[in-house]
Design a protein around this motif. Structure first.
Motif, PDB file in Angstrom:
ATOM      1  N   LYS A   1      28.754 -14.392 -35.238  1.00 55.50           N
ATOM      2  CA  LYS A   1      30.141 -13.968 -35.393  1.00 55.50           C
ATOM      3  C   LYS A   1      30.764 -14.748 -36.552  1.00 55.50           C
ATOM      4  N   ASP A   2      31.138 -14.029 -37.588  1.00 55.63           N
ATOM      5  CA  ASP A   2      31.724 -14.676 -38.758  1.00 55.63           C
ATOM      6  C   ASP A   2      32.611 -13.661 -39.468  1.00 55.63           C
ATOM      7  N   ALA A   3      33.782 -14.095 -39.909  1.00 55.62           N
ATOM      8  CA  ALA A   3      34.726 -13.191 -40.560  1.00 55.62           C
ATOM      9  C   ALA A   3      34.169 -12.609 -41.847  1.00 55.62           C
ATOM     10  N   ASN A   4      33.223 -13.316 -42.470  1.00 56.56           N
ATOM     11  CA  ASN A   4      32.643 -12.857 -43.742  1.00 56.56           C
ATOM     12  C   ASN A   4      31.379 -12.026 -43.561  1.00 56.56           C
ATOM     13  N   LEU A   5      31.030 -11.714 -42.313  1.00 54.05           N
ATOM     14  CA  LEU A   5      29.806 -10.958 -42.028  1.00 54.05           C
ATOM     15  C   LEU A   5      30.146  -9.617 -41.382  1.00 54.05           C
ATOM     16  N   THR A   6      29.663  -8.533 -42.008  1.00 54.43           N
ATOM     17  CA  THR A   6      29.862  -7.194 -41.472  1.00 54.43           C
ATOM     18  C   THR A   6      28.527  -6.611 -41.045  1.00 54.43           C
TER      19      THR A   6
END
Length: 227
Positions: free
Chosen positions: A39-44
């Motif tokens: 879970k990371d804001a920069n990972l889609t």
């Protein structure tokens, strides 16, 4: 800068994504199960449909590089797999060429130390040759070989490529490693490299222009510095 990763939940793919995120990059990952991604804001995460990830022009919007860490499971049944790693590489490169990007997109392929660079000067011990010849009749080795040799034929103003050939990789974090253009050791030697080191090198290739200029269009060989 956004990097698209294929095979992002495998061992090398996971390490590559971790290094990319740690350096502040934005990452897209096409995987079978997006729930396995961190879970990371920069990972889609993008849901994969089919045997291998099909990359669309929409997936490539804003992307400066594509990393393929796809590979076959090490099992008896995998010996009779189709050549979907090569099929994926061809599909990605064809899609990039159809887009005609103003700046070439990087394509980085995780390959194998068992694969010779057709334009290089690898020096194999004589004993390697018959074993590699037999291995080349079956997957996963033949898929790695045909993928590497396909990339060696790619000459496009829209895509630049690099095929990374690590030696025997083992679990472990990034530690010092060496990168050479040619292979001078037996594929059956005890030389190893940490998975974290492979992920580090691939992430650096994808994001560091100076390193990319050095290795684009080549098939670098990786091993631990003390191996």
């Amino acid at each position: 800068m956004t990097i698209l990763v294929l095979g992002g939940t495998g061992r090398v793919g996971s390490s590559t994504i971790s290094h990319l995120l740690a350096s502040g990059q934005k990452v897209k990952a096409i995987v079978r199960n997006v729930d396995k991604l961190p879970k990371d804001a920069n990972l889609t995460g993008i849901k994969q449909v089919g045997d291998f990830p099909v990359v669309s022009a929409a997936d490539l919007v804003g992307v400066s590089g594509v990393v393929s860490c796809l590979g076959h499971a090490m099992s008896l049944s995998a010996m009779f797999d189709s050549y979907w790693v090569k099929e994926s590489a061809v599909q990605v490169i064809n899609t990039i060429e159809e887009m005609k990007p103003q700046t070439p997109i990087k394509f980085i392929q995780l390959n194998s130390a068992g694969v010779d660079n057709p334009h290089g000067h690898d020096e194999r011990p004589f004993g390697d040759k018959p074993i590699l010849a037999i291995s080349s009749l079956f997957c996963p080795f033949i898929d790695s070989k045909t993928t590497g040799h396909y990339l060696a034929t790619v000459n496009s103003k829209f895509v630049d490529w690099c095929a990374v050939r690590p030696c025997n990789f083992i679990e472990g974090e990034h530690k010092p490693y060496t990168v050479t253009e040619d292979i001078k050791v037996s594929v059956f030697s005890d030389a190893t490299i940490q998975i974290g080191s492979i992920g580090h090198f691939i992430s650096e290739l994808a994001t560091k222009d100076e390193l990319w200029v050095k290795w684009k269009g080549k098939m670098p060989f990786l091993k631990d510095a003390k191996a």
